[in-house]
Write an enzyme that holds these catalytic residues in place. Structure first.
Site, mmCIF file in Angstrom:
data_model
loop_
_atom_site.group_PDB
_atom_site.id
_atom_site.type_symbol
_atom_site.label_atom_id
_atom_site.label_comp_id
_atom_site.label_asym_id
_atom_site.label_seq_id
_atom_site.Cartn_x
_atom_site.Cartn_y
_atom_site.Cartn_z
ATOM 1 N N GLU A 1 10.258 1.466 9.960
ATOM 2 C CA GLU A 1 11.215 2.530 9.578
ATOM 3 C C GLU A 1 10.490 3.847 9.827
ATOM 4 O OE1 GLU A 1 14.257 2.064 8.511
ATOM 5 O OE2 GLU A 1 14.261 -0.078 8.032
ATOM 6 N N CYS B 1 13.460 11.280 5.907
ATOM 7 C CA CYS B 1 13.411 10.786 7.291
ATOM 8 C C CYS B 1 14.740 10.997 8.002
ATOM 9 C CB CYS B 1 13.024 9.323 7.307
ATOM 10 S SG CYS B 1 14.041 8.354 6.204
ATOM 11 N N GLU C 1 9.811 16.136 14.763
ATOM 12 C CA GLU C 1 10.152 16.018 13.344
ATOM 13 C C GLU C 1 9.236 16.945 12.542
ATOM 14 O OE1 GLU C 1 8.951 12.479 11.157
ATOM 15 O OE2 GLU C 1 10.937 12.385 10.263
ATOM 16 N N LYS D 1 0.841 -1.200 0.000
ATOM 17 C CA LYS D 1 0.000 0.000 0.000
ATOM 18 C C LYS D 1 0.876 1.251 0.000
ATOM 19 C CE LYS D 1 -1.959 2.648 3.009
ATOM 20 N NZ LYS D 1 -1.884 3.920 2.248
ATOM 21 N N GLY E 1 7.005 5.164 7.814
ATOM 22 C CA GLY E 1 6.146 6.333 7.990
ATOM 23 C C GLY E 1 6.447 6.985 9.319
ATOM 24 N N GLY F 1 3.398 4.385 13.212
ATOM 25 C CA GLY F 1 4.168 3.142 13.412
ATOM 26 C C GLY F 1 3.790 2.454 14.706
HETATM 27 P P1 NAD Z 1 2.416 8.463 7.711
HETATM 28 O O1 NAD Z 1 2.780 7.733 8.956
HETATM 29 O O2 NAD Z 1 1.372 9.496 7.783
HETATM 30 O O3 NAD Z 1 1.930 7.442 6.591
HETATM 31 C C1 NAD Z 1 2.744 6.369 6.139
HETATM 32 C C2 NAD Z 1 1.854 5.311 5.519
HETATM 33 O O4 NAD Z 1 1.029 4.756 6.529
HETATM 34 C C3 NAD Z 1 0.906 5.806 4.425
HETATM 35 O O5 NAD Z 1 0.819 4.838 3.400
HETATM 36 C C4 NAD Z 1 -0.411 5.926 5.172
HETATM 37 O O6 NAD Z 1 -1.525 5.794 4.307
HETATM 38 C C5 NAD Z 1 -0.324 4.764 6.124
HETATM 39 N N1 NAD Z 1 -1.150 4.863 7.330
HETATM 40 C C6 NAD Z 1 -1.653 5.970 7.921
HETATM 41 N N2 NAD Z 1 -2.394 5.633 9.010
HETATM 42 C C7 NAD Z 1 -2.324 4.278 9.122
HETATM 43 C C8 NAD Z 1 -2.851 3.326 10.047
HETATM 44 N N3 NAD Z 1 -3.585 3.702 11.090
HETATM 45 N N4 NAD Z 1 -2.575 2.029 9.872
HETATM 46 C C9 NAD Z 1 -1.792 1.624 8.844
HETATM 47 N N5 NAD Z 1 -1.277 2.473 7.917
HETATM 48 C C10 NAD Z 1 -1.532 3.785 8.065
HETATM 49 O O7 NAD Z 1 3.789 9.021 7.130
HETATM 50 P P2 NAD Z 1 3.976 9.937 5.862
HETATM 51 O O8 NAD Z 1 3.483 11.304 6.228
HETATM 52 O O9 NAD Z 1 3.454 9.272 4.647
HETATM 53 O O10 NAD Z 1 5.564 9.947 5.728
HETATM 54 C C11 NAD Z 1 6.383 10.755 6.495
HETATM 55 C C12 NAD Z 1 6.965 9.976 7.658
HETATM 56 O O11 NAD Z 1 7.662 8.828 7.159
HETATM 57 C C13 NAD Z 1 8.011 10.782 8.402
HETATM 58 O O12 NAD Z 1 7.824 10.606 9.780
HETATM 59 C C14 NAD Z 1 9.325 10.150 7.966
HETATM 60 O O13 NAD Z 1 10.371 10.312 8.860
HETATM 61 C C15 NAD Z 1 8.936 8.731 7.775
HETATM 62 N N6 NAD Z 1 9.875 8.026 6.880
HETATM 63 C C16 NAD Z 1 10.781 7.152 7.440
HETATM 64 C C17 NAD Z 1 11.713 6.514 6.628
HETATM 65 C C18 NAD Z 1 12.728 5.575 7.219
HETATM 66 O O14 NAD Z 1 13.397 4.881 6.460
HETATM 67 N N7 NAD Z 1 12.893 5.507 8.536
HETATM 68 C C19 NAD Z 1 11.697 6.739 5.255
HETATM 69 C C20 NAD Z 1 10.770 7.625 4.723
HETATM 70 C C21 NAD Z 1 9.852 8.263 5.548
#
Ligand code: NAD
Length: 494
Positions: free
Chosen positions: A253, A287, A387, A178, A231, A236
């Site tokens: 991650e 990230c 962040e 997804k 995310g 997470g």
């Molecule tokens: P987010 O947590 O809002 O969303 C990430 C994903 O999770 C999306 O596909 C979203 O639709 C899904 N999601 C949202 N709510 C959910 C739930 N309740 N259950 C399951 N899935 C759900 O993050 P974002 O805004 O898309 O991305 C930014 C974040 O990602 C930042 O915090 C960044 O640091 C992190 N990130 C981390 C890495 C890493 O390698 N550590 C890499 C890239 C981004």
């Protein structure tokens, strides 16, 4: 307008509800396409297809490694052949400058090739064991985990898909993927490539839609053996809780607030430019971004002045025209970043440059934020602790190495960190002390498919990339063989 569909069991299908959502170009605010807005029912259907593939008659996990590798390598070549188109999709959909999106496609190609190669070099162990029961032999093999659900963010749409799908598929798993609902377009193109390049139906399934519905279902669903999530730390945590229902294997991650430590003896211009890469690359939507600059006090004034001068000179524009920075991914995210900037001002940080939305020329309708630097930051400030995920740098100073290390580690996160100095021993001492999974010396951000990627502390657990990234998607089975079959005389004869 075109509607992008789910890909389940080898078929392109609409969300069962028929619902769609618009996919927006953040540089212009225009809608690029519609995409299926899947519910829990669609996610369940995709899990069903993956289970049928893995636990039913599906051929993917039963294929020998070389044949799977051939398919994965073919995918890499097909991605390479569509480089221009895929890069443009990520640029239009996520706002990243085209040259950065092209780099992402190159990295994605290498990621598929790397895992295609790696899976043909299995290693396990054969053990010389002796036992009371007689002569025995033991060996261990790696096997796929089963059905893997994978949830990705929006900042590197194609690359995050490659990081997850390449090792999981090479290992022989069946997958439900997804993408973020904001940036599904390059992932849909990737699944078109899967469809045309020999991946058997059901081995990889795509569910488009929101995290709260489709994502939450994948995290909870007991038909899923493993979930990997990239995310934010908050989401997470909810994924980890949901995954506990059937004790899924889990990889997280998550976010970061990474320190970039600069000593006065560092190469000055090099440290300035890498600090910019650390916070302004991909608009700071990285990230591992070096969002906390920790600078030796004696260098501070000169360094911050030069940094601001160079930040002010960065070009913002339509990312298709290759400016230094594109827009942030969405209006909502831009507003969130601007709120953080207001908080920084209220909490007493000194705004050195940027600090507002940018609407000049072709940026008028897009979600652009000027590169922003806050000096005189204190450890308790919100902008130092949380962040922001945008082009906002905070500056703090230190006098001693011990103070630098203490400030670097003064965070709940532990994703990344860097040190700039010309003293090699000091560089290694500081890196040894930094509690983070990804670190750099005299550079910031270079990432390699060969090296493990992941966080300490609240930045998550598990590793992507490298051999460790393959092992995340594998179980290890121990096989013990009795070399002398026959009665062993352990129990008394009746
Ligand atoms: P987010 O947590 O809002 O969303 C990430 C994903 O999770 C999306 O596909 C979203 O639709 C899904 N999601 C949202 N709510 C959910 C739930 N309740 N259950 C399951 N899935 C759900 O993050 P974002 O805004 O898309 O991305 C930014 C974040 O990602 C930042 O915090 C960044 O640091 C992190 N990130 C981390 C890495 C890493 O390698 N550590 C890499 C890239 C981004």
């Amino acid at each position: 307008m075109e509607t992008k569909q789910n890909y389940i069991g080898g078929k392109w299908t609409a969300a069962l509800s028929g619902k769609t959502r618009g996919v927006v170009n953040p540089a212009t605010g225009e809608t690029l396409a519609l995409a299926a807005d899947s519910s829990r029912v669609d996610a369940r259907k995709a899990v069903g297809a993956a289970r049928e593939s893995f636990y039913g008659a599906g051929e993917w996990r039963r294929m020998n490694a070389q044949k799977r590798a051939d398919v994965v390598w073919g995918i890499a070549e097909a991605v390479e052949a569509r480089k221009g188109e895929l890069a443009l999709l990520d640029t239009r959909n996520s706002g990243k400058p085209l040259r950065e999106a092209e780099g992402d496609v190159d990295d994605a190609v290498h990621c598929f090739k790397y895992y295609a190669g790696l899976i043909t070099k299995p290693y396990g162990g054969a053990y010389d064991v002796n036992d009371n029961f007689g002569p025995m032999h033991a060996y261990a093999v790696h096997e796929p985990v089963g059905v893997c659900a994978q949830i990705a963010p929006w900042n590197y749409p194609l690359l995050m898909a490659a990081w997850k799908l390449a090792p999981a598929l090479a290992a022989g798993n069946s997958v439900v993927f997804k993408p973020s609902s904001l940036t599904p377009l390059s992932t849909v193109a990737l699944f078109e490539i899967f469809d045309k390049n020999g991946l058997p139906a059901g081995a990889a399934n795509l569910v488009l839609g929101s995290g709260g519905e489709a994502g939450a279902e994948l995290a909870e669903n007991r038909g899923v053996d493993m979930i990997t999530f990239t995310g934010s730390t908050g989401v997470g945590r909810s994924v980890a809780v949901a995954a506990a229902g059937n004790l899924k294997k889990i990889g997280l991650e998550l976010g970061g607030k990474s320190p970039n430590v600069v000593f006065a003896d560092a190469d000055f211009e090099g440290a300035v430019e890498w600090a910019m890469v650390g916070i302004f690359f991909n608009q700071g939507e990285v990230c591992s971004a070096g969002s906390r600059l920790l600078i030796e006090e004696s260098l501070r004034d000169r360094f911050v002045k030069r940094l601001a001068e160079r930040a002010n000179a960065l070009s913002l524009g339509n990312p298709e025209h290759n400016p230094d920075m594109g827009p942030l991914v969405s209006k909502a995210h831009m507003e969130r970043v601007l709120r953080y900037i207001e908080t920084g001002k209220k909490e007493g940080a000194t705004l050195v440059c940027g600090g507002s939305r940018y609407t000049e020329g072709e940026c008028a309708k897009g979600f652009f934020v000027r590169p922003t630097i806050f000096d005189n930051c204190a450890p308790g400030m919100t902008v130092v602790r949380e962040e922001i995920f945008g082009p906002v740098l905070t500056v703090q100073t230190f006098k001693t190495e011990a103070e630098a290390v203490a400030l670097a580690n003064d965070t709940d996160y532990g994703l990344a960190g860097a040190v700039f100095t010309s003293d090699g021993a000091r560089a290694l001492r500081v890196i040894k002390e930094i509690r983070a999974g990804i670190t750099w010396i005299n550079c910031y951000n270079p990432t390699f498919n060969e090296a493990p990627w992941g966080g300490y502390k609240m930045s998550g657990f598990g590793r992507e990339l490298g051999i460790h990234g393959l092992e995340e998607y594998q179980e290890i089975k121990q096989v013990n063989t009795n070399l002398q079959p026959g009665a062993i005389g352990w129990y008394k004869e009746p």
